[in-house]
Design a protein around this motif. Structure first.
Motif, PDB file in Angstrom:
ATOM      1  N   TRP A  98       8.824   2.261   8.576  1.00 21.64           N
ATOM      2  CA  TRP A  98       7.381   2.396   8.399  1.00 21.64           C
ATOM      3  C   TRP A  98       6.693   1.587   9.481  1.00 21.64           C
ATOM      4  O   TRP A  98       7.213   0.567   9.920  1.00 21.64           O
ATOM      5  N   PHE A 143       2.905  -0.232  10.501  1.00 17.58           N
ATOM      6  CA  PHE A 143       1.546  -0.651  10.146  1.00 17.58           C
ATOM      7  C   PHE A 143       0.814  -0.942  11.447  1.00 17.58           C
ATOM      8  O   PHE A 143       1.165  -1.888  12.155  1.00 17.58           O
ATOM      9  N   ASP A 200      -5.520  -1.020  11.980  1.00 15.21           N
ATOM     10  CA  ASP A 200      -5.863  -0.309  10.739  1.00 15.21           C
ATOM     11  C   ASP A 200      -6.362  -1.311   9.700  1.00 15.21           C
ATOM     12  O   ASP A 200      -5.576  -2.078   9.149  1.00 15.21           O
ATOM     13  N   PRO A 233       0.815   2.120   5.529  1.00 15.11           N
ATOM     14  CA  PRO A 233       2.084   2.402   6.204  1.00 15.11           C
ATOM     15  C   PRO A 233       2.164   3.856   6.658  1.00 15.11           C
ATOM     16  O   PRO A 233       1.677   4.759   5.991  1.00 15.11           O
ATOM     17  N   ARG A 234       2.806   4.056   7.815  1.00 10.57           N
ATOM     18  CA  ARG A 234       3.005   5.389   8.378  1.00 10.57           C
ATOM     19  C   ARG A 234       4.502   5.592   8.579  1.00 10.57           C
ATOM     20  O   ARG A 234       5.180   4.744   9.174  1.00 10.57           O
ATOM     21  N   ASN A 244       0.807  -1.223   0.000  1.00  7.34           N
ATOM     22  CA  ASN A 244       0.000   0.000   0.000  1.00  7.34           C
ATOM     23  C   ASN A 244       0.843   1.277   0.000  1.00  7.34           C
ATOM     24  O   ASN A 244       0.469   2.297   0.587  1.00  7.34           O
ATOM     25  N   GLY A 252       1.488  -3.695  16.168  1.00  8.68           N
ATOM     26  CA  GLY A 252       1.485  -3.801  14.718  1.00  8.68           C
ATOM     27  C   GLY A 252       2.803  -4.315  14.186  1.00  8.68           C
ATOM     28  O   GLY A 252       3.483  -5.109  14.838  1.00  8.68           O
ATOM     29  N   ASN A 273      -4.536  -1.214   6.348  1.00  5.79           N
ATOM     30  CA  ASN A 273      -3.132  -1.617   6.325  1.00  5.79           C
ATOM     31  C   ASN A 273      -2.254  -0.577   5.619  1.00  5.79           C
ATOM     32  O   ASN A 273      -1.521  -0.882   4.689  1.00  5.79           O
TER      33      ASN A 273
END
Length: 117
Positions: free
Chosen positions: A95, A97, A101, A106-107, A6, A72, A104
């Motif tokens: 990143w 996850f 969420d 990524p942050r 993603n 996560g 899914n």
């Protein structure tokens, strides 16, 4: 090696960029700000840095996956950051996850230089 899941939906907050990665006054981020400034990035062109990180999210390859129960998964990717001075250093990106969420997504956690061998 595979790509970040993603990646086109990755969350790359302006706050993370401006208050941490490009902030020379941040106690933990100042070394990163100094590194990125050597390649032409600063607070003045933080939107360019944001776009380069967005592109890199989908260009970089996964080098490490770590489950962090119960929160996560942390994924580390590595790739070439396109920079204003065109020297384009290799960097690693952390990143996260979130387990809760459903999409899914990524942050961005951090970006660090890859040490030359």
């Amino acid at each position: 090696m595979s790509k970040l899941p993603n990646c086109s939906e990755a969350v790359i907050s302006r706050s993370k960029i401006e208050h941490y990665l490009l902030n020379p006054a941040h106690c933990e981020g100042k070394s990163k700000a100094m590194f990125f400034s050597k390649f032409g990035y600063s607070l003045a062109n933080s939107s360019d840095f944001h776009e380069s990180l967005r592109a890199l999210a989908c260009e970089s390859l996964i080098i490490h996956i770590e489950e962090r129960p119960p929160f996560g998964t942390r994924i580390t990717t590595e790739g070439t950051l396109h920079t204003p001075d065109l020297r384009n250093p290799r960097v690693r990106i952390g990143w996260f996850f979130d387990r809760d969420d459903p999409k899914n997504i990524p942050r961005l956690i951090t970006v660090i230089p890859v040490r030359s061998k």
